[in-house]
Design an enzyme around this catalytic site. Structure first.
Site, PDB file in Angstrom:
ATOM      1  N   ASP A 177     -25.151 -11.297  19.166  1.00  9.48           N
ATOM      2  CA  ASP A 177     -25.085 -12.163  20.496  1.00  9.48           C
ATOM      3  C   ASP A 177     -23.728 -12.542  21.056  1.00  9.48           C
ATOM      4  O   ASP A 177     -22.705 -12.370  20.320  1.00  9.48           O
ATOM      5  CB  ASP A 177     -25.790 -13.511  20.120  1.00  9.48           C
ATOM      6  N   ASP A 235     -31.244 -15.202  28.260  1.00  6.23           N
ATOM      7  CA  ASP A 235     -31.555 -16.447  28.238  1.00  6.23           C
ATOM      8  C   ASP A 235     -32.579 -16.589  29.600  1.00  6.23           C
ATOM      9  O   ASP A 235     -32.071 -17.386  30.503  1.00  6.23           O
ATOM     10  CB  ASP A 235     -30.792 -17.608  28.140  1.00  6.23           C
ATOM     11  N   GLU A 252     -20.275 -11.187  25.449  1.00  3.68           N
ATOM     12  CA  GLU A 252     -19.598 -10.786  26.700  1.00  3.68           C
ATOM     13  C   GLU A 252     -18.098 -10.661  26.786  1.00  3.68           C
ATOM     14  O   GLU A 252     -17.606  -9.771  27.521  1.00  3.68           O
ATOM     15  CB  GLU A 252     -20.163 -12.079  27.817  1.00  3.68           C
TER      16      GLU A 252
HETATM   17  C1  GLC Z   1     -27.811 -17.615  23.110  1.00  2.00           C
HETATM   18  C2  GLC Z   1     -28.656 -16.569  22.804  1.00  2.00           C
HETATM   19  C3  GLC Z   1     -29.872 -17.188  22.459  1.00  2.00           C
HETATM   20  C4  GLC Z   1     -29.680 -17.856  21.201  1.00  2.00           C
HETATM   21  C5  GLC Z   1     -28.659 -19.081  21.428  1.00  2.00           C
HETATM   22  C6  GLC Z   1     -28.079 -19.608  20.091  1.00  2.00           C
HETATM   23  O1  GLC Z   1     -27.993 -18.712  24.174  1.00  2.00           O
HETATM   24  O2  GLC Z   1     -28.805 -15.868  24.193  1.00  2.00           O
HETATM   25  O3  GLC Z   1     -30.667 -16.097  22.281  1.00  2.00           O
HETATM   26  O4  GLC Z   1     -30.685 -18.564  20.671  1.00  2.00           O
HETATM   27  O5  GLC Z   1     -27.443 -18.578  21.940  1.00  2.00           O
HETATM   28  O6  GLC Z   1     -27.655 -18.739  19.147  1.00  2.00           O
END
Ligand code: GLC
Length: 792
Positions: free
Chosen positions: A403, A483, A406
């Site tokens: 995650d 998200d 970017e």
């Molecule tokens: C980011 C991710 C999401 C995750 C959050 C906390 O917003 O896109 O899926 O739950 O981080 O890790």
């Protein structure tokens, strides 16, 4: 510009003038590449022979290019190879690509231009020249532009201004651009014919898709060149296949990853996860995996586990596996700055981190604060990060979720202007700037994950999910759409988004079921699970602080309806798994926009609220509150209504618009004549993909039908085989048989035939029942044939 000179060398033709240079090659049949370098003399590319370029998109091991033939025809230079020709006007620099011999024009470049780079790297973001190299292609009336990576809006991007700059954007809306994934590849559809355009630039780039100039597709890059590939069709599937021949195919996912998944930001401890698993099992809800968000770590330190919340990770992984559940932990790139924390210490000692333009280690804030960022664009950093995965493989983990890559960065220790919540343009990745490396940051991060599993757990098929990425990411990971929110509009948005990702070479994309931000409702959750029948994976995920959205949180009738939706998916797994296998060698995505198989059909192109699962199954989910009917468009063909995956005698002749009944328990489904669907029985979780029992739902057309199913162990090496069931009309009878690439699997296969005229007799079937235009029979165990003889 005058491109007076040219030379042929190796498998490339170089053309140049005073300052500009162009390099033409044909890396694979049907794929023509032109590196367009305006101001090459002033830049860093070397002149006139452009320096070799490292591509993150193009797959390793591409054979050397096709042989080229060059003809000078006055001011036009014609370069031919691999079935394509480039015609370059050396006075203007305009060029076009045609099919070899056919003169059918694929792409036409109207012109290109550039500006010399600024002498010194600018420190102020506004002084960066973000439009250093520009190229304009003709965008004729009626041409549609599909793909371009992760985008909101309709499938056809004509009329949109797109930015390639991966962005952590929460919340995003139905108009937000850019998002997390940049793939500068489009399939152009016109009059039912397709070709592709791929601009392999990781630099920040924009594409103006006939927005400010109604007949031009304009690319503008902050980099010194535009590396353009034109891919021949004529079918959209040909374009996709060529794109994957160039950039690689996605590896086969494990079967468990296609089963139901539960996630939530806010499950803090192993006990929370135990309760989730128990919640599913107590209610007979299928479940194959639980995603584990950032709270499992010790103070958001990647590659650590909080002793208080989780204790022994390996023991917990085993406990979950005993209940048929895999754990999929999250990993972020941001490394906490903390003396004595081994990941941080190693990163500093190994010089693995992104630096500021002044040369210091760049410090920012993500979940850990302060945080530093590994520079995955360097191979030694990939190797280091891959080594870190041993912690997971030792614990028995088979999948992970990369995650914030970017990379997301909420603030900087030394405040600077940035585009979105990320690093400044002039941050340094070795010798390269963030302006060049930003979009591709996530690719080598996931490459490292795949390398880690290959090294430490070669016997498994890892499942890697990434939020961000660039062209070629499909070799390493798949994506989810980030998200989203718990709204009907985001449910509807998910289909063209996933469809567009599929047409960008990412065949296994999905959106968070139920919506990440905001509170979902029972009805929305039910409809979302139904719509997700054909998402490549089905993960219910939600944000910290939102209302609980596990399938049982809204009571009945919703829990039961979600169970039914999940069971429908599990019944369809033989087909979904076969589609996944098909994707690994054709690049055809699991969830397919209608336009992929009906490229000449305008209505199909505009139908963003439906999708195909293979050529034969059309899915038309309800995506509006309170609706109990929906308008459905069926393209050309005969379509049998097969909602609940059961045979019916209702058959429609397409193309047709109709209104389908869709009470809350119903997802409208249609099976096209000529196709057969493999189904199995629902189970609490997946096991091996050997499908001990199969039921084929078959809908013959005037020649018969074909269905196919891929089976293997569901994990590990991809060494399974395809089995087919074939129906053929001959001598007034339908002849049915099973076929396989190897020995026929030993299992019971039942066949349900839809839309048959009255039957006189059935020969060779173990047993059968007949009535109401439906025929059910059991196929013989071996290669024996069944004959269905019609009444005269
Ligand atoms: C980011 C991710 C999401 C995750 C959050 C906390 O917003 O896109 O899926 O739950 O981080 O890790």
């Amino acid at each position: 510009m005058r491109l007076a000179q040219w030379a042929q060398e190796d498998a490339a033709v170089r053309v140049w003038g005073e300052t500009d240079a162009l390099e033409v090659s044909v890396p694979l049949p049907g794929i023509l590449r032109v590196r367009v370098a305006p101001e090459a003399r002033a830049g860093t590319l070397s002149f006139p022979r452009l320096a070799a370029k490292r591509s993150f998109a193009v797959r390793p091991g591409l054979p050397s290019g096709q042989t080229l033939d060059v003809q000078e025809e006055g001011e036009t230079l014609r370069v031919t190879g691999g079935g394509l020709s480039l015609h370059l006007d050396r006075r203007t620099g305009a060029w076009r690509v045609t099919g070899d011999g056919t003169e059918t024009e694929l792409a036409r470049v109207l012109g290109w231009q550039g500006e010399a780079p600024t002498a010194r790297p600018a420190l102020d973001a506004e002084r960066f020249n973000l439009r250093r190299s520009r190229l304009s292609l003709s965008a004729p009336d009626g041409a549609a532009y599909l793909g371009f990576g992760e985008r909101v809006g309709p499938l056809d991007k004509r009329g949109m201004q797109l930015t390639f700059w991966n962005t952590d954007c929460f919340p995003h809306h139905t108009e937000t651009d850019p998002l997390y994934v940049s793939v500068p590849f489009t399939t152009v559809l016109r009059d039912g014919q397709a070709h592709g355009v791929f601009v392999d630039e990781t630099w920040r780039m924009t594409a103006d898709v006939a927005r400010s100039h109604p007949h031009e597709l304009r690319f503008a890059s902050a980099g010194p060149e535009l590396d353009v590939y034109v891919l021949a069709g004529p079918h959209p599937a040909d374009v996709l296949r060529r794109y994957a021949d160039l950039t690689g195919y996605a590896p086969m996912p494990p079967l468990w990853a296609l089963g139901a998944a539960q996630s939530r930001w806010g499950y803090r401890t192993a006990d929370d996860l135990r309760a989730v698993i128990a919640g599913y099992r107590e209610r007979d809800l299928p479940l194959d995996s639980v995603y584990v968000d950032i709270d499992y770590m010790d103070a958001y330190k990647v590659w650590t586990v909080s002793g208080a919340g989780f204790g022994d990770l390996k023991a917990f992984v085993q406990e979950a596996a005993a209940q048929g559940v895999q754990l999929v932990p999250i990993i972020d790139p941001g490394v906490k700055v903390e003396a004595g924390y081994d990941v941080y210490e190693e990163a500093v000692a190994g010089d693995h981190l992104v630096r500021t333009v002044r040369g210091d280690i760049l410090v920012g804030e993500v979940w850990p604060d302060p945080a530093v960022f590994p520079d995955f664009t360097r191979p030694e950093v990939v190797a280091w990060w891959a080594g870190r995965h041993k912690m997971f493989t030792d614990a028995g983990i088979r999948g992970q979720w990369n995650d914030m890559n970017e990379p997301a960065c909420f603030s900087l220790a030394q405040p600077r202007e940035t585009e979105g919540k990320t690093l400044p343009y002039d941050a340094r990745h070795g010798q390269r700037s963030h302006l060049e490396m930003h979009n591709v940051y996530a690719n080598p991060m996931s490459e490292a994950s795949r390398a880690g599993y290959a090294r430490f757990a070669p016997e498994i098929r890892p499942w890697i999910l990434s939020r961000s990425g660039y062209a070629g990411l499909q070799r390493h990971a798949t994506v989810w759409t980030g998200d989203n929110t718990a709204t009907w509009s985001h449910l509807a948005l998910s289909l063209p988004m996933i469809g567009g990702l599929g047409l960008s070479g990412l065949p296994f994309a999905a959106a968070d079921v139920g919506g990440f931000g905001g509170d979902t409702t029972g009805e929305l959750l039910v409809r979302w699970y139904q719509a997700a029948l054909g998402y490549a994976f089905v993960r219910n995920h939600s944000a910290l602080g939102t209302a609980d959205q596990e399938p049982w949180r809204f009571g009945e009738p919703f829990t039961g309806l979600i169970r039914a939706a999940l069971e429908e998916r599990y019944r369809l797994l033989p087909h979904l798994y076969t589609l996944a296998h098909t994707a690994t060698h054709t690049a055809l995505p699991v969830l397919r926009p209608l336009a992929l198989h009906h490229p000449a059909d305008e209505d199909a192109l505009r139908e963003d609220g439906e999708y195909l699962l293979g050529e034969g199954l059309l899915v038309a989910p309800v995506m509006a509150a309170g609706h109990r009917k929906r308008r459905v468009y069926l393209p050309a063909g005969r379509w049998a209504a097969v909602s609940h995956l059961s045979a019916s005698t209702t058959v429609h002749d397409g193309p047709v618009h109709l209104v389908a009944d869709a009470p809350l328990d119903t997802l409208p489904l249609y099976l096209k004549a000529g196709h057969a669907l493999p189904l199995t029985d629902p189970t609490p979780h997946t096991g091996e993909a050997h499908w001990p029992r199969l039921t084929w739902l078959a809908h013959p057309d005037e020649t018969g039908f074909v269905g196919q199913v891929y089976g293997d162990a569901g994990d590990g090496p991809v060494t399974g085989q395809l089995t087919r069931v074939v129906g053929e009309w001959r001598d007034g009878a339908l002849h049915l048989r099973r076929e396989a690439d190897g020995p026929l699997p030993d299992r019971t296969e039942e066949l349900q035939l839809i839309g048959l005229p009255p039957v006189r007799e059935v020969q060779g079937a173990a047993d059968f029942t007949h009535g109401d235009g439906l025929l059910r029979l059991t196929l013989p165990g071996g290669a024996g044939e069944v004959r269905v003889v019609l009444k005269d």
